[in-house]
Design a protein around this motif. Structure first.
Motif, PDB file in Angstrom:
ATOM      1  N   VAL A 106       1.508  -4.374  -1.566  1.00 23.51           N
ATOM      2  CA  VAL A 106       0.399  -3.627  -1.383  1.00 23.51           C
ATOM      3  C   VAL A 106       0.545  -3.143   0.435  1.00 23.51           C
ATOM      4  O   VAL A 106       0.849  -3.837   1.223  1.00 23.51           O
ATOM      5  N   THR A 107       0.627  -1.981   0.352  1.00 28.57           N
ATOM      6  CA  THR A 107       0.542  -1.209   1.947  1.00 28.57           C
ATOM      7  C   THR A 107      -0.518  -1.387   2.649  1.00 28.57           C
ATOM      8  O   THR A 107      -1.899  -1.931   1.932  1.00 28.57           O
ATOM      9  N   ASP A 108      -0.825  -1.359   3.962  1.00 33.99           N
ATOM     10  CA  ASP A 108      -1.861  -1.589   4.542  1.00 33.99           C
ATOM     11  C   ASP A 108      -2.881  -0.627   4.230  1.00 33.99           C
ATOM     12  O   ASP A 108      -4.089  -0.853   4.104  1.00 33.99           O
ATOM     13  N   THR A 109      -2.544   0.800   3.787  1.00 36.69           N
ATOM     14  CA  THR A 109      -3.458   1.746   3.401  1.00 36.69           C
ATOM     15  C   THR A 109      -4.052   1.141   2.216  1.00 36.69           C
ATOM     16  O   THR A 109      -5.226   1.273   1.694  1.00 36.69           O
ATOM     17  N   GLY A 110      -3.114   0.516   1.191  1.00 38.73           N
ATOM     18  CA  GLY A 110      -3.849  -0.102  -0.024  1.00 38.73           C
ATOM     19  C   GLY A 110      -4.712  -1.219   0.044  1.00 38.73           C
ATOM     20  O   GLY A 110      -5.711  -1.229  -0.564  1.00 38.73           O
ATOM     21  N   ILE A 111      -4.414  -1.882   1.167  1.00 38.37           N
ATOM     22  CA  ILE A 111      -5.390  -3.165   1.810  1.00 38.37           C
ATOM     23  C   ILE A 111      -6.532  -2.489   1.897  1.00 38.37           C
ATOM     24  O   ILE A 111      -7.759  -2.836   1.581  1.00 38.37           O
ATOM     25  N   LEU A 112      -6.669  -1.385   2.701  1.00 42.15           N
ATOM     26  CA  LEU A 112      -7.925  -0.638   3.098  1.00 42.15           C
ATOM     27  C   LEU A 112      -8.635  -0.268   1.939  1.00 42.15           C
ATOM     28  O   LEU A 112      -9.820  -0.504   1.662  1.00 42.15           O
TER      29      LEU A 112
END
Length: 200
Positions: free
Chosen positions: A162-168
């Protein structure tokens, strides 16, 4: 309810949408558009939206945030992953309208009603992907104890790809459905029966 009592539905009466007694009135075009989008997408008006219509500005704002988080075509999370988060949070909060609604959406996306039913009972026993399991675990942390979350709690998400944008996105979706669940539960908002019967 005893066996001799009858429900409003059995008497042919409309069940109340919530525990509130709210006066209806003309809605601004932006609020009417919320209902039009729901009917176009789901085939019915969601009960939470009908209750929030007593405060049109809140209805419009809630709908805008919901669409930004859940219907973004450029999202890093898939529609299935977003619905897994929504359903796991709603099950944890025991929110009938949202459990019915998001189980229906996930049944439609996955074509796997038994898998969805397993998530409704206990997502830890469902055959989730590594990403879905990491997202579900994170959503539970956000729901149960957000103040206890630490930076290290993001590592399982990153390890699952999961990318950091996905975590956001995941944090926003989980937080949004905690809001939605709490409004539904606090006001006794009735679940849409159409959602329960959908995509089975």
């Amino acid at each position: 309810m005893s066996s001799t009592e009858t429900t409003p539905a059995e008497l042919g009466q409309a069940e109340p949408l919530s525990w509130l007694n709210l006066d209806g009135g003309p809605l601004p075009p932006d609020a009417e558009a919320v209902f039009e989008r729901s009917v176009e997408r789901l085939g019915y008006r969601r009960t939470m939206q009908q209750v929030l219509a007593a405060k049109p500005a809140a209805l419009i704002a809630q709908d805008a945030l919901s669409r930004a988080l859940n219907l973004d075509p450029e999202a890093h999370l898939s529609p299935r992953e977003r619905e897994v988060i929504a359903l796991v949070v709603s099950v944890e909060n025991r929110c009938e309208p949202c459990v019915f609604g998001h189980a229906a959406q996930l049944r439609e996306i996955s074509g796997a009603p038994l898998w969805v039913a397993t998530i409704e009972v206990n997502y830890r026993r469902a055959a989730l992907t590594a990403r879905e399991r990491a997202l579900a675990d994170y959503a539970i942390l956000i729901t149960r104890a957000p103040a206890e979350i630490e930076e290290a709690d993001l590592e399982p998400l990153r390890a699952a790809g999961v990318t950091d944008t996905g975590i956001l996105e995941a944090a926003g979706i989980a937080a949004y459905f905690n809001f939605s669940n709490r409004v539904n539960s606090a006001l006794g908002i009735r679940a849409n029966p159409q959602a329960y019967h959908a995509a089975r």
